[in-house]
Design a protein around this motif. Sequence first.
Motif, PDB file in Angstrom:
ATOM      1  N   THR A  13       0.638  -1.132   0.011  1.00  0.00           N
ATOM      2  CA  THR A  13      -0.093   0.158   0.059  1.00  0.00           C
ATOM      3  C   THR A  13       0.985   1.368   0.152  1.00  0.00           C
ATOM      4  O   THR A  13       2.021   1.291   0.318  1.00  0.00           O
ATOM      5  N   GLU A  14       0.448   2.482  -0.574  1.00  0.00           N
ATOM      6  CA  GLU A  14       1.048   3.713  -0.733  1.00  0.00           C
ATOM      7  C   GLU A  14       1.410   4.166   0.757  1.00  0.00           C
ATOM      8  O   GLU A  14       0.608   4.565   1.626  1.00  0.00           O
ATOM      9  N   PRO A  15       2.847   4.278   1.098  1.00  0.00           N
ATOM     10  CA  PRO A  15       3.030   5.026   2.270  1.00  0.00           C
ATOM     11  C   PRO A  15       2.867   6.313   2.461  1.00  0.00           C
ATOM     12  O   PRO A  15       2.862   6.923   1.034  1.00  0.00           O
ATOM     13  N   MET A  54       9.241   5.349  -2.161  1.00  0.00           N
ATOM     14  CA  MET A  54      10.140   5.174  -3.485  1.00  0.00           C
ATOM     15  C   MET A  54      10.004   3.762  -3.996  1.00  0.00           C
ATOM     16  O   MET A  54       9.762   3.387  -5.093  1.00  0.00           O
ATOM     17  N   ALA A  55      10.069   2.825  -3.028  1.00  0.00           N
ATOM     18  CA  ALA A  55      10.049   1.299  -3.129  1.00  0.00           C
ATOM     19  C   ALA A  55       8.633   1.289  -3.839  1.00  0.00           C
ATOM     20  O   ALA A  55       8.498   0.307  -4.877  1.00  0.00           O
ATOM     21  N   TRP A  56       7.620   1.663  -3.119  1.00  0.00           N
ATOM     22  CA  TRP A  56       6.107   1.534  -3.706  1.00  0.00           C
ATOM     23  C   TRP A  56       6.043   2.089  -5.109  1.00  0.00           C
ATOM     24  O   TRP A  56       5.276   1.474  -6.044  1.00  0.00           O
ATOM     25  N   LYS A  57       6.549   3.362  -5.048  1.00  0.00           N
ATOM     26  CA  LYS A  57       6.322   3.896  -6.386  1.00  0.00           C
ATOM     27  C   LYS A  57       7.001   3.394  -7.549  1.00  0.00           C
ATOM     28  O   LYS A  57       6.538   3.376  -8.579  1.00  0.00           O
ATOM     29  N   LEU A  58       8.219   2.828  -7.271  1.00  0.00           N
ATOM     30  CA  LEU A  58       8.945   2.304  -8.272  1.00  0.00           C
ATOM     31  C   LEU A  58       8.412   0.635  -8.597  1.00  0.00           C
ATOM     32  O   LEU A  58       8.884  -0.059  -9.512  1.00  0.00           O
ATOM     33  N   GLY A  59       7.590   0.290  -7.572  1.00  0.00           N
ATOM     34  CA  GLY A  59       7.174  -1.210  -7.571  1.00  0.00           C
ATOM     35  C   GLY A  59       8.278  -2.130  -7.469  1.00  0.00           C
ATOM     36  O   GLY A  59       8.206  -3.133  -8.042  1.00  0.00           O
ATOM     37  N   ARG A  60       9.331  -1.881  -6.475  1.00  0.00           N
ATOM     38  CA  ARG A  60      10.412  -3.054  -6.097  1.00  0.00           C
ATOM     39  C   ARG A  60      10.061  -3.467  -4.838  1.00  0.00           C
ATOM     40  O   ARG A  60       9.768  -2.575  -4.127  1.00  0.00           O
TER      41      ARG A  60
END
Length: 270
Positions: A13-15, A54-60
């Motif tokens: 989920t988006e932080p 950023m991990a969420w945004k980049l999907g990593r």
Amino acid sequence: MSEKIAEQYKVKTEPFYRPVSNEVELYQAAYARRMPVMLKGPTGCGKSRFVEYMAWKLGRPLITVACNEDMTASDLVGRFLLDKDGTKWQDGPLTTAARIGAICYLDEVVEARQDTTVVIHPLTDHRRSLPLDKKGELVEAHKDFQLVISYNPGYQSLMKDLKQSTKQRFGAMNFDYPDAVLEAEIVAKEAGVDADIAKKLVQIAHRARNLKGHGLDEGISTRLLVYAGQMIAEGVEPLAACQMTLVTPLTDDPDMRETLEAAVHTFFVS
């Protein structure tokens, strides 16, 4: 198999994160080149939340390691373990991240011994590899792997600072507490309190931060402000909530505690 492992480390989920400057764009550009990144800033200012965002945004996938002075190189790269069938190799978090293409985040990296941190060097230059000497294997980092480290340069002694040979392997980004308006927005959102209470908490923090180096090693962090707001949102009286979260954790010095308590009274006693 690696895809299944990677999935468990995905940020689902988006932080909640509010950019302060151009840090999102800078990080995206660094990740596009898989550049190792170093985040520098005070305790509780949002470094870890930023990496998670950023991990969420980049999907990593994101693998986080909380570094400490007892951490050994084997804790990072892996070791042989004994079980009923004999010995088997168990990858450490750094090796796992390199294999599956995760972002590996070493939080407060200077807390680890310097002889431990040198194991990251081959992953932070053109080699992008990790030698597992005990196993006799050279792990070539996945094309999506990135290494991120963080530390607080404000209270590190010369004995616990990073070596130049390590620092110059990273692009670096400075973090600090947000400005008052943005910090109040963050506190209100994260703690679930109204804007007026959030503003008062931030004003207390600013007074405390002015005491850094004059009796306090660190000022009140955004994280502690969120804790204070959460206690208030739970119905705890503001003075008691601030005493628990903004005063007692920071210092045991009677004079400094009195100074902090006076700041709290200024805003929460009419």
